[in-house]
Motif scaffolding. Structure first.
Motif, PDB file in Angstrom:
ATOM      1  N   SER A  19       1.685 -36.697 -34.377  1.00 25.51           N
ATOM      2  CA  SER A  19       0.583 -37.362 -34.642  1.00 25.51           C
ATOM      3  C   SER A  19      -0.128 -38.088 -33.402  1.00 25.51           C
ATOM      4  CB  SER A  19       0.924 -38.709 -35.722  1.00 25.51           C
ATOM      5  OG  SER A  19      -0.238 -39.573 -35.796  1.00 25.51           O
ATOM      6  N   ASP A  20      -1.333 -37.779 -33.228  1.00 24.94           N
ATOM      7  CA  ASP A  20      -2.183 -38.280 -32.081  1.00 24.94           C
ATOM      8  C   ASP A  20      -3.540 -38.663 -32.556  1.00 24.94           C
ATOM      9  OD1 ASP A  20      -3.503 -38.834 -29.887  1.00 24.94           O
ATOM     10  OD2 ASP A  20      -2.776 -36.939 -28.743  1.00 24.94           O
ATOM     11  N   LEU A  21      -3.839 -40.098 -32.229  1.00 28.42           N
ATOM     12  CA  LEU A  21      -5.136 -40.747 -32.783  1.00 28.42           C
ATOM     13  C   LEU A  21      -6.385 -40.069 -31.720  1.00 28.42           C
ATOM     14  CD1 LEU A  21      -4.067 -43.943 -33.905  1.00 28.42           C
ATOM     15  CD2 LEU A  21      -4.292 -41.779 -35.461  1.00 28.42           C
ATOM     16  N   GLY A  22      -6.009 -39.475 -30.731  1.00 29.18           N
ATOM     17  CA  GLY A  22      -6.886 -38.985 -29.700  1.00 29.18           C
ATOM     18  C   GLY A  22      -6.813 -39.818 -28.389  1.00 29.18           C
ATOM     19  N   PHE A  23      -5.672 -40.531 -28.354  1.00 31.82           N
ATOM     20  CA  PHE A  23      -5.615 -41.395 -27.011  1.00 31.82           C
ATOM     21  C   PHE A  23      -4.566 -40.556 -26.131  1.00 31.82           C
ATOM     22  CE2 PHE A  23      -6.783 -44.849 -29.789  1.00 31.82           C
ATOM     23  CZ  PHE A  23      -7.883 -45.385 -28.973  1.00 31.82           C
ATOM     24  N   GLY A  24      -3.932 -39.559 -26.765  1.00 32.98           N
ATOM     25  CA  GLY A  24      -3.001 -38.783 -25.967  1.00 32.98           C
ATOM     26  C   GLY A  24      -1.780 -39.606 -25.666  1.00 32.98           C
ATOM     27  N   THR A  25      -0.630 -38.928 -25.092  1.00 34.56           N
ATOM     28  CA  THR A  25       0.598 -39.472 -25.034  1.00 34.56           C
ATOM     29  C   THR A  25       0.790 -39.965 -23.614  1.00 34.56           C
ATOM     30  OG1 THR A  25       1.597 -37.314 -24.336  1.00 34.56           O
ATOM     31  CG2 THR A  25       1.365 -37.786 -26.822  1.00 34.56           C
ATOM     32  N   GLN A  26       0.135 -39.716 -22.999  1.00 40.05           N
ATOM     33  CA  GLN A  26       0.285 -40.108 -21.375  1.00 40.05           C
ATOM     34  C   GLN A  26       0.117 -41.546 -20.924  1.00 40.05           C
ATOM     35  OE1 GLN A  26       1.855 -37.657 -19.673  1.00 40.05           O
ATOM     36  NE2 GLN A  26       1.544 -36.573 -21.527  1.00 40.05           N
ATOM     37  N   ILE A  27      -0.803 -42.331 -21.893  1.00 40.63           N
ATOM     38  CA  ILE A  27      -1.027 -43.681 -21.419  1.00 40.63           C
ATOM     39  C   ILE A  27       0.491 -44.388 -21.587  1.00 40.63           C
ATOM     40  CG2 ILE A  27      -2.406 -45.741 -21.934  1.00 40.63           C
ATOM     41  CD1 ILE A  27      -4.717 -43.723 -22.970  1.00 40.63           C
ATOM     42  N   THR A  28       1.056 -44.740 -20.492  1.00 41.57           N
ATOM     43  CA  THR A  28       2.223 -45.443 -20.892  1.00 41.57           C
ATOM     44  C   THR A  28       2.615 -46.685 -20.094  1.00 41.57           C
ATOM     45  OG1 THR A  28       3.259 -44.225 -18.812  1.00 41.57           O
ATOM     46  CG2 THR A  28       3.519 -43.158 -21.349  1.00 41.57           C
ATOM     47  N   ASP A  29       1.323 -47.214 -19.451  1.00 42.45           N
ATOM     48  CA  ASP A  29       1.444 -48.578 -18.689  1.00 42.45           C
ATOM     49  C   ASP A  29       1.479 -49.587 -19.890  1.00 42.45           C
ATOM     50  OD1 ASP A  29       1.098 -50.650 -17.256  1.00 42.45           O
ATOM     51  OD2 ASP A  29      -0.907 -50.266 -16.451  1.00 42.45           O
ATOM     52  N   PRO A  30       2.505 -50.273 -19.895  1.00 45.03           N
ATOM     53  CA  PRO A  30       2.660 -51.549 -20.952  1.00 45.03           C
ATOM     54  C   PRO A  30       1.539 -52.562 -20.977  1.00 45.03           C
ATOM     55  CG  PRO A  30       4.192 -51.761 -19.257  1.00 45.03           C
ATOM     56  CD  PRO A  30       3.503 -50.479 -19.011  1.00 45.03           C
ATOM     57  N   ASP A  31       1.037 -52.712 -19.952  1.00 45.08           N
ATOM     58  CA  ASP A  31      -0.053 -53.555 -19.752  1.00 45.08           C
ATOM     59  C   ASP A  31      -1.520 -53.309 -20.032  1.00 45.08           C
ATOM     60  OD1 ASP A  31       1.490 -55.665 -18.614  1.00 45.08           O
ATOM     61  OD2 ASP A  31       1.310 -54.835 -16.692  1.00 45.08           O
ATOM     62  N   THR A  32      -1.614 -52.116 -20.453  1.00 42.55           N
ATOM     63  CA  THR A  32      -2.886 -51.503 -21.008  1.00 42.55           C
ATOM     64  C   THR A  32      -2.850 -51.260 -22.414  1.00 42.55           C
ATOM     65  OG1 THR A  32      -2.972 -50.396 -18.945  1.00 42.55           O
ATOM     66  CG2 THR A  32      -4.372 -49.333 -20.618  1.00 42.55           C
ATOM     67  N   ARG A  33      -3.855 -51.886 -23.111  1.00 45.14           N
ATOM     68  CA  ARG A  33      -3.795 -51.688 -24.607  1.00 45.14           C
ATOM     69  C   ARG A  33      -4.951 -50.529 -24.814  1.00 45.14           C
ATOM     70  NH1 ARG A  33      -5.124 -57.312 -27.236  1.00 45.14           N
ATOM     71  NH2 ARG A  33      -5.291 -55.978 -29.037  1.00 45.14           N
ATOM     72  N   LEU A  34      -4.846 -49.882 -25.955  1.00 39.51           N
ATOM     73  CA  LEU A  34      -5.727 -48.633 -26.088  1.00 39.51           C
ATOM     74  C   LEU A  34      -7.008 -49.209 -26.876  1.00 39.51           C
ATOM     75  CD1 LEU A  34      -3.115 -46.482 -27.946  1.00 39.51           C
ATOM     76  CD2 LEU A  34      -3.612 -46.644 -25.604  1.00 39.51           C
ATOM     77  N   LEU A  35      -7.209 -50.220 -27.786  1.00 37.78           N
ATOM     78  CA  LEU A  35      -8.221 -50.609 -28.170  1.00 37.78           C
ATOM     79  C   LEU A  35      -8.344 -52.347 -28.127  1.00 37.78           C
ATOM     80  CD1 LEU A  35     -10.391 -49.372 -30.310  1.00 37.78           C
ATOM     81  CD2 LEU A  35      -9.073 -50.052 -32.024  1.00 37.78           C
TER      82      LEU A  35
END
Length: 331
Positions: A19-35
């Motif tokens: 399952s992937d909403l379009g953000f990918g799997t490589q964004i792993t910085d805990p201080d970065t939110r997607l939305l």
């Protein structure tokens, strides 16, 4: 002739089912939110062509009214200053009727003559003479017609564009639900216009460590108590029951924080006035989830009013309540 089909490997099948909403799997910085909470994507593009990625018309349509009018006024002033300088360059004396007693009054007369020419008002006190000044005035008149046609279309687009003004609660909660617990947040329609056939999708994004030690981001769709309503006249508390099939089952608040859990929300509805589809987005980070709380009613008791009264100021009002068993059904 039979076509031989190569059997897919288990890794390929697993990747197709991921399952992937379009953000990918490589964004792993805990201080970065997607939305972001306002629904905008927390993504900044660099390195591309400016005109290739920047849509001026779209920006002027979706920006705030304050920013829109600030840009319009700034553009209007700058354009008139440019033409005033052009009139100054060909000679202020070529504008008949200009006060030439000082350089300042002459330039200001040229500025205001520019504004009159740009808007095709033309009071008549000042008139261009000579080829140079007349040519500049002719170009400015044509430019004025084009600019105000564009400004009119922008205003029409902003007024006619249906927008889902959905308000979200400041926090999401983990609260008792039936004999288990549930993840909940609350929404309400801020406008008097009606939204019908409202649908909601909720997914949770969490960091997971693979067997090789690499951390990747995974996405899980959350099954909702109710994912669609036909009418949306009051508030709606959206509930995900935390059953043993839920990706939240057995997780504590510390687990949600450690995994950088973020709950992504997408709403779709039909705006009744224009009969067009509108959407709204937001997210709740694990830091914005309160465990052991429930929402308080938003209805106001107005005796004898004969109408349902909904207090939008109570959208985020909550009350702490103990959980019988954290994230777990009763044993």
């Amino acid at each position: 002739m039979a076509i031989l089909r190569r059997k897919k490997s288990k890794l390929v099948e697993a990747e197709e089912k991921r399952s992937d909403l379009g953000f990918g799997t490589q964004i792993t910085d805990p201080d970065t939110r997607l939305l972001n909470r306002d629904g905008s994507f927390n993504v900044k593009r660099i390195g591309g062509n400016f005109w290739g990625r920047y849509n001026i018309f779209n920006e002027l349509i979706i920006c705030s009214w304050k920013r829109f009018f600030t840009l319009i006024v700034a553009f209007y002033l700058v354009l008139n200053l440019i033409f005033a300088c052009l009139y100054q360059a060909v000679g202020i004396e070529n504008l008949q009727g200009v006060d030439l007693s000082t350089k300042g009054t002459g330039f200001m007369d040229a500025f205001f003559f520019s504004s009159q020419t740009l808007t095709t008002v033309g009071y008549g006190r000042i008139a261009p003479i000579g080829f140079g000044a007349s040519t500049i005035a002719a170009i400015e008149s044509l430019l004025g017609l084009l600019i105000f046609a564009l400004a009119t279309s922008l205003l029409y687009g902003r007024f006619s564009r249906p927008v889902a003004r959905v308000l979200y609660s400041d926090k999401a909660v983990i609260a008792p639900y039936l004999d288990i617990t549930g993840f909940m947040f609350r929404i309400v329609n801020e406008q008097d216009s009606q939204l019908i056939d409202l649908q909601v999708e909720v997914a949770v994004s969490m960091l997971k460590k693979q067997s090789d030690g690499k951390t990747v981001r995974r996405y899980y769709g959350l099954k909702l108590e109710r994912s669609k309503v036909n009418f949306f006249p009051t508030n709606w508390t959206i509930v995900h029951p935390i059953t043993d099939e839920s990706p939240l089952f057995g997780l504590t608040q510390d687990d949600l924080l450690t995994s950088d859990a973020e709950f992504l929300v997408l709403l779709k509805a039909t705006e009744d006035t224009y009969n067009q589809t509108v959407n709204s987005r937001t997210s709740f980070h694990a830091r914005e989830v309160i465990v052991g709380a429930k929402f308080l009613p938003m209805f106001s008791d107005v005796a004898g009013a004969g109408v349902v009264t909904l207090d939008l100021r109570k959208l985020s009002d909550i009350q702490e309540i103990p959980l019988s068993s954290e994230y777990q059904p009763h044993q």
